[in-house]
Design a protein around this motif. Sequence first.
Motif, short mmCIF file in Angstrom:
data_model
loop_
_atom_site.label_atom_id
_atom_site.label_comp_id
_atom_site.label_asym_id
_atom_site.label_seq_id
_atom_site.Cartn_x
_atom_site.Cartn_y
_atom_site.Cartn_z
N THR A 1 0.84 -1.21 0.00
CA THR A 1 0.00 0.00 0.00
C THR A 1 0.87 1.25 0.00
O THR A 1 0.59 2.22 -0.73
CB THR A 1 -0.93 0.00 1.23
OG1 THR A 1 -1.74 -1.20 1.21
CG2 THR A 1 -1.84 1.21 1.23
N LEU B 1 -3.68 -10.41 0.14
CA LEU B 1 -5.05 -10.30 0.63
C LEU B 1 -5.77 -11.64 0.56
O LEU B 1 -6.58 -11.98 1.44
CB LEU B 1 -5.82 -9.24 -0.17
CG LEU B 1 -5.40 -7.79 0.08
CD1 LEU B 1 -6.00 -6.87 -0.96
CD2 LEU B 1 -5.82 -7.34 1.50
N ARG C 1 -9.22 -12.03 2.49
CA ARG C 1 -9.91 -10.77 2.13
C ARG C 1 -10.10 -10.76 0.61
O ARG C 1 -9.49 -9.99 -0.13
CB ARG C 1 -9.08 -9.58 2.62
CG ARG C 1 -9.04 -9.49 4.14
CD ARG C 1 -7.87 -8.72 4.68
NE ARG C 1 -7.84 -7.33 4.28
CZ ARG C 1 -6.89 -6.46 4.67
NH1 ARG C 1 -5.93 -6.88 5.50
NH2 ARG C 1 -6.90 -5.21 4.26
N THR D 1 -12.64 -10.06 -1.48
CA THR D 1 -13.27 -8.95 -2.20
C THR D 1 -12.26 -7.84 -2.48
O THR D 1 -12.21 -7.28 -3.59
CB THR D 1 -14.46 -8.39 -1.38
OG1 THR D 1 -15.37 -9.46 -1.11
CG2 THR D 1 -15.17 -7.30 -2.16
N GLU D 2 -11.44 -7.50 -1.48
CA GLU D 2 -10.41 -6.49 -1.69
C GLU D 2 -9.39 -6.96 -2.73
O GLU D 2 -8.88 -6.16 -3.53
CB GLU D 2 -9.69 -6.20 -0.37
CG GLU D 2 -10.57 -5.57 0.70
CD GLU D 2 -9.85 -5.46 2.03
OE1 GLU D 2 -8.89 -4.68 2.09
OE2 GLU D 2 -10.25 -6.17 2.97
N SER E 1 -10.71 -6.31 -6.16
CA SER E 1 -10.60 -4.88 -6.49
C SER E 1 -9.18 -4.54 -6.95
O SER E 1 -8.98 -3.81 -7.94
CB SER E 1 -10.97 -4.03 -5.28
OG SER E 1 -10.77 -2.66 -5.54
N ASP E 2 -8.18 -5.07 -6.24
CA ASP E 2 -6.78 -4.82 -6.64
C ASP E 2 -6.50 -5.40 -8.02
O ASP E 2 -5.77 -4.79 -8.82
CB ASP E 2 -5.83 -5.44 -5.62
CG ASP E 2 -5.49 -4.46 -4.49
OD1 ASP E 2 -5.95 -3.30 -4.56
OD2 ASP E 2 -4.80 -4.86 -3.54
#
Length: 640
Positions: A134, A154, A159, A161-162, A165-166
């Motif tokens: 990040t 992730l 995680r 869903t995150e 997105s990435d």
Amino acid sequence: MEDSEDFDDFLKNVDEISKLVKELSSADTSSQVKAMERADSWLEASKRTGRQKGAVNRTVINSTPPATESPTRGTGVSGDPGTSQEAFMRMLEKDAEERSKRRKVKEEKAKALKARGNAAFAEGDYETAVLLYTQGLEQLRDMQELYTNRAQALIRLQRHTEAISDCEWALKCNEGSVKAYVHMGRAHLGLSDYAKARECYVKILEIAPKREAMVKGTGQTIFRLQNGFSIINGNSTILSCLLQKTQDPCAEDLCVAVLKLWNVVCKENETNQQLLMEWERVSECVGCVLASTSEAVRQCVSLLVSYTHTPQGRSLLLDKLDVHMLVEPLMQCVNVRGLHTTVLCLLESLAQEQRFRLQIRADLCPILSPFTRMLRSVGGQERSSLSLYTSLVGHLIHDGDIRKSVAGSQECWEAFLVAMDECISCEDRDVLYPLLGLMINLSSEHTSAIEGCAVVCSSRCCALLTDPSGGIITQRAVGLLSRLLPLCPAAVEEAVQAGVVKKLLKILKAPGQDSTRYAMKALAQCTESSLDARQQLCSLDKKLQVLRRLMCEGEECVAGNAALCVGQCVCVPGVACGLLETDCVLTLLRHAAADDSADALQRNAAIALARLCQAEPRHMIRLRELHGLEILHSCMKLIS
């Protein structure tokens, strides 16, 4: 109405500016000058219009340069259009250069953070890895690797869903990113969204067809996560088919279908292989299928073969299956057309494992009995399988107990001789070569079975010493001969009568032969046991040139046996006298005096030197000149 007029004016201005830009970029100087004049007029008109409408001037251009600067330098505009354009381009270049420098600094920081994130990921610290990735993205928002790496971390943190997105952001940076689709597919799998996971993997194959290996396990994973093994293994109808306990006409088709399914979901997938082997009925089912005569046998063998490709797979088979129950039906499959090669390769892979050898040593009959039958009838399918079968037994005899058992089998040695005759007569060297290798390894054991066959077997080996192919066959034939001759004096006499001394001497004359060690050992055994052999050797090589060369150039083992031969041959009348003008005394003395030589070499050299001086006293003169008597005395402890 006023907004509409402003919008129309804005569009007119856009068109006017576009025309001016084109003319300013023209290669025609006159067009550039006219464009500059029109641009100045347009700017002046725009200012007047802005003041009339009460517009606010939001430009950041310094319209009132210091008095020390000329208007031309302050505004970057000159009456000369060429100068104005050059200044404008210099400003653009300077700005681009500054931007490039700033980006390089950010790239370095981002790469450093990525490296730290990778290190944290490798150590299993996924939270820290996400934090570092990040921070890297804060430096450089368009670095695709940071998005895919963070997505991977992730996923490890569940995680999903995150992570998706990435991956989407990574695809905005590079729409052809295979890694982005891989991690997105894994994230969808984590969310049990199998349709979208499959879409991702299909996309990978579209982008990079050669990366099929990255996605081929998707169906296997879905099968496992959806409890496919439990559903199949818990079905009583399927179990009856696998155990061959039903007479239903469709039972065989169902059994074949289930085995094909297992083949697909377990191929190169160690997790699925382990799950299947953890089923408590798997050993019973495999045994029943192999013992049947149905088409399912082929599928079952194929399944077992897929396990043998990795050490873990072989370990699973040996842990979960009854080896004795497995071997016997597999050996029956050797006679099934199209399966013999596959089955033998399967058993050969298992035979490389010490645990398999330990379990099979108590009962070798299921393997040895078909092997001896095949040796006695070399031909057709047996000929093509015999090399594999020989390799299988070769792996098994790495176990000392199995080696002693096979070496002591009279039936095996008699079958070896039959196979040797057949291979020699039909010049089948593809079978003969591994067969000779197996016999060499077995002859390291001293058994009555080997002694009983030593004479005939040595005779076959002598015939092969002049094999037209030379090389590999000769090397193994002389290797087996060197093992058999020490076991049986009768074999030595038979070999000497067959002219083995001349053949061995011919092999030893050729420099660089791989078979030199074996040939020298066999010749030493012949000369030690047979006066006829000593006389033949001295007749063929009166000054023992070959032996003297080997004492100088050969390795310790070869030099030691050469010295042993010399010590035996100097007792033949006339030989010691013929060595007076040679370096024989010096060569033997060097080996006898060398502290770093092997004991056997020192001992053989000292004995040969003593016998040489005894047979021809004139050698004592040379020995005294070299102060050799002291050396001989120091070697007495070795001789005694």
